[in-house]
Design an enzyme around this catalytic site. Structure first.
Site, mmCIF file in Angstrom:
data_model
loop_
_atom_site.group_PDB
_atom_site.id
_atom_site.type_symbol
_atom_site.label_atom_id
_atom_site.label_comp_id
_atom_site.label_asym_id
_atom_site.label_seq_id
_atom_site.Cartn_x
_atom_site.Cartn_y
_atom_site.Cartn_z
ATOM 1 C CE LYS A 42 1.055 -17.611 -2.818
ATOM 2 N NZ LYS A 42 0.085 -18.811 -2.877
ATOM 3 C CG ASP B 294 -2.620 -19.693 -1.323
ATOM 4 O OD1 ASP B 294 -1.873 -19.748 -0.072
ATOM 5 O OD2 ASP B 294 -2.337 -20.485 -2.158
ATOM 6 C CG ASP C 174 -12.523 -6.318 6.073
ATOM 7 O OD1 ASP C 174 -12.528 -5.924 7.016
ATOM 8 O OD2 ASP C 174 -12.797 -5.851 4.920
ATOM 9 C CE1 TYR D 291 -3.298 -2.829 0.039
ATOM 10 C CE2 TYR D 291 -3.885 -2.196 2.218
ATOM 11 C CZ TYR D 291 -4.061 -2.860 1.009
ATOM 12 O OH TYR D 291 -5.047 -3.948 1.223
ATOM 13 C CG ASP E 71 -7.370 -4.401 3.761
ATOM 14 O OD1 ASP E 71 -8.583 -4.168 4.580
ATOM 15 O OD2 ASP E 71 -7.215 -3.538 2.654
#
Ligand code: NAD
Length: 368
Positions: free
Chosen positions: A195, A227, A255, A145, A251
């Site tokens: 990852k 994943d 959620d 980000y 993020d």
């Protein structure tokens, strides 16, 4: 003499002031039982501050926060201020600058589904017979980000766009220390999510996590690819204690965690900055995971639990009053077990008592 802590109280807009005043009553009650006191400075933020003086984050509010050990935040925003220029809108103009000003680099979001609220979770109830209680620790100021270069240009006759996922080792170390500290205060298990089979930044993340783990021999750490973590969260959320991950993955996962918990009105959050010297305590800002809920504001029906549990997190992570935090969390669980329900978590089942904001807080205070 009793211990005194200073907190800045920023109630904000919408349901913010309603749920904030109930959380302060719960704080009063827990302080009376625990031998410490909080000195509170209330300050304007968001739309309320715009209405008062034209800016969502007045200097006086920043000063009040600077003079405090932690910030208890309600929520900001609402239709009234949506047509203002973006930079002075409540969220963009107050929340983000506060996070930046105080260097809040660690976001903690619990995903809790109490055993008596499993019906509210979209996860099949047979997979979560005892509910679950996971804490997601997300790095908040680095990664893709904020990494540079980022941009858009023309290459070989077509537009391309790019972002950079970059982490310094020191950034990974400090978020890992937050996560291990949280794990030490909970079930002493930590899942580091990355990852590392594809991303160089994740290889550094995994190496660093393994190094930091050596300082916390009591905590059992494992690694998951992001994943797989997303899948395991909906298959066996009850098997996790603390999860730590970088900004983008966090993020999304936090959620997902909020969604499987079933109700936004129950979920607190913490954003932590610098550690106070010589302690395991952080300066932090504590707020519900949801927003200002303008659709129900002013009706006395909002669920105050997210705000009350935000106060509990503040006690634990910024004030070192972990026992008082435990008291609040246990009282909330007992209140839910006893059948008290605000509209967002009510099902109309036998044994439920439907209550408003104030009655829910009263029921919690009674069970402290
Ligand atoms: P929201 O979280 O405010 O509301 C979503 C839904 O959840 C609504 O139906 C609401 O009634 C319900 N809800 C949320 N908290 C609840 C509670 N404690 N009790 C019962 N029900 C609750 O999200 P939104 O509608 O997308 O946003 C509304 C406003 O809040 C917007 O102006 C948005 O910008 C702002 N917002 C602020 C923050 C913040 O201050 N940190 C975060 C998100 C959104």
């Amino acid at each position: 003499m009793s211990r005194t802590h200073r907190i800045a109280v920023l109630a904000g807009d919408g349901i913010g002031p309603e749920v904030m005043s109930e959380s302060l009553r719960v704080l009063d009650a827990v302080e009376a039982r625990s031998g410490f006191a909080t000195e509170r400075t209330e300050a304007l933020v968001g739309g309320a501050a715009i209405d008062d003086g034209g800016h969502p984050l007045p200097e006086a509010t920043v000063n009040a926060c600077e003079a405090s050990d932690a910030i208890l935040f309600g929520s900001v925003g609402g239709p009234k201020w949506e047509s203002l220029p973006p930079d002075i809108q409540p969220e963009r103009g107050a929340l983000l600058p506060l996070r930046k000003h105080f260097g809040l680099f660690a976001n903690l979001r619990p995903g809790v589904c109490l055993p008596s609220l499993t019906h509210a979770s979209p996860v099949k109830n047979e997979l979560i017979p005892n509910g679950f209680d996971v804490l997601c620790v997300r790095e908040l100021t680095g990664g893709v980000y904020f990494g540079s270069p980022k941009g858009r240009e023309e290459r070989d006759g077509e537009p391309v766009a790019f972002d950079t996922m970059i982490y310094k080792k020191s950034e990974i170390e400090r978020i890992l220390h937050v996560a291990f500290t949280a794990a030490m205060q909970r079930g002493k298990r930590l899942t580091s999510v990355d990852k590392a089979n594809v991303l160089a930044s994740s290889v550094l993340w995994r190496e660093t996590a393994t190094e930091v783990a050596a300082s916390y021999p009591e905590v059992r750490m494992d690694h998951l690819y992001v994943d797989n973590a997303a899948m395991q969260l909906v298959r066996r959320p009850g098997s996790f204690d603390v999860m730590v991950t970088e900004n983008l993955f966090g993020d999304i996962l936090s959620d997902e965690m909020a969604m499987i918990s079933g109700s936004l009105g129950m979920l607190p959050s913490a954003s932590l900055g610098a550690k106070k010297e010589g302690t395991d305590l952080y300066f932090g800002m504590y707020e519900p995971s949801g927003g200002s809920a303008p659709d129900i504001a002013g009706q006395g029906i909002a669920n105050p639990i997210a705000q009350i549990l935000s106060a509990a997190m503040l006690l634990r992570y910024s004030l070192g009053e972990g026992q008082a935090a435990d008291l609040i969390e246990a009282a909330v669980a007992r209140t839910i077990d006893a059948g008290f329900r605000t509209g967002d978590i009510a099902t109309g089942a036998d044994g439920e008592t439907k209550v408003g904001t104030k009655d829910m807080a009263d029921a919690i205070i009674e069970r402290l």
